[in-house]
Design a protein around this motif. Structure first.
Motif, PDB file in Angstrom:
ATOM      1  N   GLY A  36       0.778  -1.263   0.038  1.00  0.00           N
ATOM      2  CA  GLY A  36      -0.061  -0.089   0.016  1.00  0.00           C
ATOM      3  C   GLY A  36       0.800   1.277   0.001  1.00  0.00           C
ATOM      4  N   ASN A  37       1.813   1.149   0.692  1.00  0.00           N
ATOM      5  CA  ASN A  37       2.655   2.432   0.849  1.00  0.00           C
ATOM      6  C   ASN A  37       3.674   2.572  -0.475  1.00  0.00           C
ATOM      7  OD1 ASN A  37       2.058   3.178   3.422  1.00  0.00           O
ATOM      8  ND2 ASN A  37       3.888   1.984   4.500  1.00  0.00           N
ATOM      9  N   ALA A  38       4.059   1.536  -1.098  1.00  0.00           N
ATOM     10  CA  ALA A  38       4.519   1.504  -2.250  1.00  0.00           C
ATOM     11  C   ALA A  38       3.800   2.209  -3.188  1.00  0.00           C
ATOM     12  CB  ALA A  38       5.263   0.384  -2.896  1.00  0.00           C
ATOM     13  N   ILE A  39       2.514   2.039  -3.519  1.00  0.00           N
ATOM     14  CA  ILE A  39       1.870   2.353  -4.526  1.00  0.00           C
ATOM     15  C   ILE A  39       1.146   3.961  -4.100  1.00  0.00           C
ATOM     16  CG2 ILE A  39      -0.722   2.218  -5.686  1.00  0.00           C
ATOM     17  CD1 ILE A  39      -0.646  -0.684  -5.020  1.00  0.00           C
ATOM     18  N   ALA A  40       0.840   4.138  -3.091  1.00  0.00           N
ATOM     19  CA  ALA A  40       0.536   5.497  -2.525  1.00  0.00           C
ATOM     20  C   ALA A  40       1.804   6.333  -2.706  1.00  0.00           C
ATOM     21  CB  ALA A  40       0.291   5.556  -1.053  1.00  0.00           C
ATOM     22  N   GLY A  41       3.312   5.723  -2.552  1.00  0.00           N
ATOM     23  CA  GLY A  41       4.165   6.799  -2.548  1.00  0.00           C
ATOM     24  C   GLY A  41       4.402   7.298  -4.077  1.00  0.00           C
ATOM     25  N   ILE A  42       4.037   6.444  -4.797  1.00  0.00           N
ATOM     26  CA  ILE A  42       4.268   6.738  -6.443  1.00  0.00           C
ATOM     27  C   ILE A  42       3.185   8.114  -6.439  1.00  0.00           C
ATOM     28  CG2 ILE A  42       3.515   5.986  -8.830  1.00  0.00           C
ATOM     29  CD1 ILE A  42       4.266   3.135  -8.072  1.00  0.00           C
ATOM     30  N   GLY A  43       2.038   8.017  -6.132  1.00  0.00           N
ATOM     31  CA  GLY A  43       1.219   9.261  -6.273  1.00  0.00           C
ATOM     32  C   GLY A  43       1.778  10.515  -5.441  1.00  0.00           C
ATOM     33  N   SER A  44       2.202  10.208  -4.241  1.00  0.00           N
ATOM     34  CA  SER A  44       2.846  11.217  -3.664  1.00  0.00           C
ATOM     35  C   SER A  44       4.151  11.763  -4.305  1.00  0.00           C
ATOM     36  CB  SER A  44       3.324  10.617  -2.199  1.00  0.00           C
ATOM     37  OG  SER A  44       4.190  11.710  -1.353  1.00  0.00           O
ATOM     38  N   GLN A  45       4.962  11.054  -5.150  1.00  0.00           N
ATOM     39  CA  GLN A  45       6.117  11.600  -5.623  1.00  0.00           C
ATOM     40  C   GLN A  45       5.540  12.292  -6.883  1.00  0.00           C
ATOM     41  OE1 GLN A  45       9.416  11.960  -4.846  1.00  0.00           O
ATOM     42  NE2 GLN A  45       8.686  11.079  -2.746  1.00  0.00           N
ATOM     43  N   THR A 198      -5.360   6.203  -1.591  1.00  0.00           N
ATOM     44  CA  THR A 198      -6.247   5.385  -0.982  1.00  0.00           C
ATOM     45  C   THR A 198      -5.662   3.759  -0.773  1.00  0.00           C
ATOM     46  OG1 THR A 198      -7.273   4.624  -2.927  1.00  0.00           O
ATOM     47  CG2 THR A 198      -8.381   6.348  -1.816  1.00  0.00           C
ATOM     48  N   CYS A 199      -4.849   3.368  -1.308  1.00  0.00           N
ATOM     49  CA  CYS A 199      -4.102   1.963  -1.006  1.00  0.00           C
ATOM     50  C   CYS A 199      -3.356   2.194   0.282  1.00  0.00           C
ATOM     51  CB  CYS A 199      -3.206   1.889  -2.394  1.00  0.00           C
ATOM     52  SG  CYS A 199      -3.552   1.786  -3.857  1.00  0.00           S
ATOM     53  N   ALA A 200      -2.712   3.175   0.649  1.00  0.00           N
ATOM     54  CA  ALA A 200      -2.115   3.290   1.826  1.00  0.00           C
ATOM     55  C   ALA A 200      -3.157   3.249   3.132  1.00  0.00           C
ATOM     56  CB  ALA A 200      -1.164   4.399   1.982  1.00  0.00           C
ATOM     57  N   PHE A 201      -4.056   3.956   3.021  1.00  0.00           N
ATOM     58  CA  PHE A 201      -5.341   4.202   3.972  1.00  0.00           C
ATOM     59  C   PHE A 201      -5.770   2.635   3.961  1.00  0.00           C
ATOM     60  CE2 PHE A 201      -9.426   4.747   5.300  1.00  0.00           C
ATOM     61  CZ  PHE A 201      -9.434   5.605   6.263  1.00  0.00           C
ATOM     62  N   LEU A 202      -6.077   2.021   2.912  1.00  0.00           N
ATOM     63  CA  LEU A 202      -6.892   0.660   3.079  1.00  0.00           C
ATOM     64  C   LEU A 202      -5.582  -0.321   3.892  1.00  0.00           C
ATOM     65  CD1 LEU A 202      -8.499   0.352  -0.225  1.00  0.00           C
ATOM     66  CD2 LEU A 202      -9.694   0.694   2.156  1.00  0.00           C
ATOM     67  N   ALA A 203      -4.642  -0.313   3.424  1.00  0.00           N
ATOM     68  CA  ALA A 203      -3.624  -1.096   4.098  1.00  0.00           C
ATOM     69  C   ALA A 203      -3.672  -1.138   5.641  1.00  0.00           C
ATOM     70  CB  ALA A 203      -2.112  -0.971   3.573  1.00  0.00           C
ATOM     71  N   VAL A 204      -3.497   0.358   6.058  1.00  0.00           N
ATOM     72  CA  VAL A 204      -3.541   0.277   7.576  1.00  0.00           C
ATOM     73  C   VAL A 204      -4.865   0.105   8.307  1.00  0.00           C
ATOM     74  CG1 VAL A 204      -3.414   2.245   9.406  1.00  0.00           C
ATOM     75  CG2 VAL A 204      -2.078   2.535   7.309  1.00  0.00           C
ATOM     76  N   LEU A 205      -6.080   0.222   7.410  1.00  0.00           N
ATOM     77  CA  LEU A 205      -7.586  -0.038   7.865  1.00  0.00           C
ATOM     78  C   LEU A 205      -7.325  -1.471   8.131  1.00  0.00           C
ATOM     79  CD1 LEU A 205     -10.097   1.312   8.336  1.00  0.00           C
ATOM     80  CD2 LEU A 205     -10.768   0.610   6.198  1.00  0.00           C
ATOM     81  N   LEU A 206      -6.765  -2.306   7.472  1.00  0.00           N
ATOM     82  CA  LEU A 206      -6.862  -3.737   7.587  1.00  0.00           C
ATOM     83  C   LEU A 206      -5.993  -4.337   8.692  1.00  0.00           C
ATOM     84  CD1 LEU A 206      -7.091  -4.845   3.824  1.00  0.00           C
ATOM     85  CD2 LEU A 206      -8.930  -4.873   5.424  1.00  0.00           C
ATOM     86  N   LEU A 207      -5.222  -3.526   9.281  1.00  0.00           N
ATOM     87  CA  LEU A 207      -4.157  -3.704  10.502  1.00  0.00           C
ATOM     88  C   LEU A 207      -5.093  -4.182  11.556  1.00  0.00           C
ATOM     89  CD1 LEU A 207      -1.354  -1.160  10.059  1.00  0.00           C
ATOM     90  CD2 LEU A 207      -1.177  -3.680   9.448  1.00  0.00           C
ATOM     91  N   PRO A 208      -4.506  -5.086  12.432  1.00  0.00           N
ATOM     92  CA  PRO A 208      -5.195  -5.170  13.632  1.00  0.00           C
ATOM     93  C   PRO A 208      -4.886  -3.862  14.618  1.00  0.00           C
ATOM     94  CG  PRO A 208      -3.078  -6.727  13.762  1.00  0.00           C
ATOM     95  CD  PRO A 208      -3.414  -6.145  12.273  1.00  0.00           C
ATOM     96  N   PRO A 209      -5.399  -3.704  15.858  1.00  0.00           N
ATOM     97  CA  PRO A 209      -5.019  -2.618  16.582  1.00  0.00           C
ATOM     98  C   PRO A 209      -3.619  -2.900  17.204  1.00  0.00           C
ATOM     99  CG  PRO A 209      -7.286  -3.521  17.265  1.00  0.00           C
ATOM    100  CD  PRO A 209      -6.711  -4.449  16.092  1.00  0.00           C
ATOM    101  N   VAL A 210      -2.743  -1.845  17.350  1.00  0.00           N
ATOM    102  CA  VAL A 210      -1.529  -1.769  17.760  1.00  0.00           C
ATOM    103  C   VAL A 210      -1.557  -0.783  19.015  1.00  0.00           C
ATOM    104  CG1 VAL A 210       0.841  -1.342  16.916  1.00  0.00           C
ATOM    105  CG2 VAL A 210      -0.838  -1.901  15.385  1.00  0.00           C
ATOM    106  N   VAL A 211      -1.875  -1.414  20.263  1.00  0.00           N
ATOM    107  CA  VAL A 211      -2.176  -0.387  21.229  1.00  0.00           C
ATOM    108  C   VAL A 211      -0.732  -0.454  22.023  1.00  0.00           C
ATOM    109  CG1 VAL A 211      -4.404  -1.446  21.806  1.00  0.00           C
ATOM    110  CG2 VAL A 211      -2.419  -2.811  22.614  1.00  0.00           C
ATOM    111  N   PRO A 212      -0.306   0.670  22.726  1.00  0.00           N
ATOM    112  CA  PRO A 212       0.853   0.867  23.418  1.00  0.00           C
ATOM    113  C   PRO A 212       1.021  -0.146  24.620  1.00  0.00           C
ATOM    114  CG  PRO A 212      -1.004   2.505  24.020  1.00  0.00           C
ATOM    115  CD  PRO A 212      -1.553   1.802  23.017  1.00  0.00           C
TER     116      PRO A 212
END
Length: 445
Positions: A36-45, A198-212
């Protein structure tokens, strides 16, 4: 039994020339986040390059392009540090999602202005600043999530894989930006980033909770002071930050590229894309063939050597611009067919070497931080790392823009900057003995 904290005690592993892809196979959440970050990174650049081209198109000023850095620098530092504190206290998944929405909204605003045929630069400065703030907080949370998704011994391989995704983004994005701006204009070009984010957003959305972890310090002055005290004691991490600041402050010629394409080498926006992609291809090559880097123990010295090569490559880029300025006689065309090919090839080759050296330095610096920083400090120290690697190039933009404006020439900034990098890194390595003797088998912050 092998000891994962002391690789030398393990049975000899088969050494490969290529990057280790085990993290992608073992952790589907990391694989989704990476993709997701790789695809979104293309758009960001694409947006980064297109904003510079649009500001130059409006103002015809390299200094005006460099002002993007001035508007973003302060807020990026403040929110980058604060984002690290948030990542140590709150669910890192939620922090990443909220910051991603902020960055996406700013990108959508830039896109909307382009469709409305905006000819004023200050809204671009403001929206780029908001985008940078969101992206910096997102990166702090995103990077702090990674150690929760992987075994500790896979973190260096993850750093190399992230180097590949970043290099692909920087390779494809600028090249696409140059072609699209020349072919269809700014508005459709910015629209690409709005969709790919939206690819980066969806990749994070599908993660489990990462609690402190329990006992984390709440965001605020005490948390900031605690992190600052640790960093003051952590000589090796601190030196790695200083080394990167030196390289990025005096060795970032990207704001020159619109003027290089328009006034010196020719080719316009396509030349900008080629030169920017050349830098990224160097990073991509060094990541793909990063297998041997995992066996380097003297990682501090490796950082010093990589940045020295980087400085020499930036110096070579400046020399190419100097030679072309003496030989060009003002005959420059925006048409791709009329580009001065020898200068373009030489400049792209110099930036390719620079990109490869910068990526090698980044892999070792990231590994030093991950291996030596305690988990309770990782969010805050990682946020400082992200601020350094993102703020440094923006300070470099200001340096290059100011030098070019003062000298009314494009070559003095990279020539002087390359020399300064080589000299300052030599002094840093001679004076910081612990960093020079850093041993990957016995990591000390």
């Amino acid at each position: 039994m092998s000891d994962p904290d002391h690789p030398a005690s393990a049975a000899p592993a088969r050494r490969s020339l290529f990057v280790d892809t085990t993290p992608l196979r073992e952790s589907p959440p990391f694989a989704r986040l990476w993709g997701g970050n790789a695809i979104a990174g293309i758009g960001s650049q694409i947006t980064v390059v297109a904003v510079g081209l649009q500001i130059y198109d409006i103002t015809h000023s390299t200094l005006a392009v460099s002002f993007v850095a001035l508007f973003a620098l302060g807020p990026m530092v403040v929110f980058g540090i604060y984002g690290g504190m948030l990542a140590d206290v709150f669910d890192r998944r939620k922090v990443a999602l909220i910051s991603a929405l902020v960055a996406w909204a700013a990108t959508a605003g830039i896109c909307a202005l382009a469709w409305l045929h905006n000819e004023t630069v200050w809204p671009l400065y403001v929206l780029t600043m908001l985008n940078t703030v969101g992206a910096t907080v997102f990166a702090s949370a995103d990077t702090a999530i990674t150690p929760r998704l992987l075994r500790k011994e896979l973190l260096p391989a993850a750093a190399a894989l992230n180097g590949i995704s970043a290099a692909i983004s920087i390779t494809v994005g600028p090249a696409v930006a140059g072609v699209l701006v020349a072919a269809v204009g700014f508005a459709p070009t910015f629209s690409i980033d709005v969709v790919t984010f939206t690819c980066a957003f969806l990749a994070v959305l599908l993660l489990p909770p990462v609690v402190p972890e329990p006992g984390a310090e709440r965001p605020g002055l005490r948390s900031l002071i605690e992190g600052a005290r640790f960093l003051r004691r952590a000589a090796n991490i601190r030196t790695s930050f200083i080394a990167d600041i030196i390289a990025m402050t005096f060795g970032q010629p990207r704001v020159l590229l619109p003027a290089v394409g328009a006034l010196l080498i020719g080719g316009g926006a396509v030349t900008v894309g080629v030169l920017t992609a050349g830098y990224a291809i160097g990073g991509l090559i060094s990541s793909v063939f990063s297998g041997p880097l995992g066996h380097v123990r003297a990682q501090g010295r490796a950082v010093g050597r990589a940045i020295t090569v980087y400085g020499a490559a930036i110096l070579a880029f400046g020399v190419v611009l100097l030679v072309q300025s003496l030989d060009g006689h003002g005959r420059v065309s925006q048409h791709w067919g009329d580009v001065h090919w020898p200068s373009l090839i030489a400049a792209a080759a110099a930036l390719l070497v620079a990109g490869g050296a910068d990526n090698v330095s980044a892999i070792f610096r990231g590994t030093i931080l991950q291996a030596s920083a305690p988990d309770a400090m990782r969010g805050r120290i990682q946020s400082v790392f992200i601020v350094v690697v993102t703020a440094g190039p923006r300070v470099g933009d200001l340096y290059i823009g100011a030098v070019s404006a003062i000298w009314v020439a494009l070559w003095p900034g990279p020539v002087a900057g390359g020399v300064l990098i080589v000299v300052l890194i030599f002094v840093l390595m001679r004076t910081q003995r612990s960093f020079r003797e850093y041993d990957a088998l016995h990591p000390v912050a």
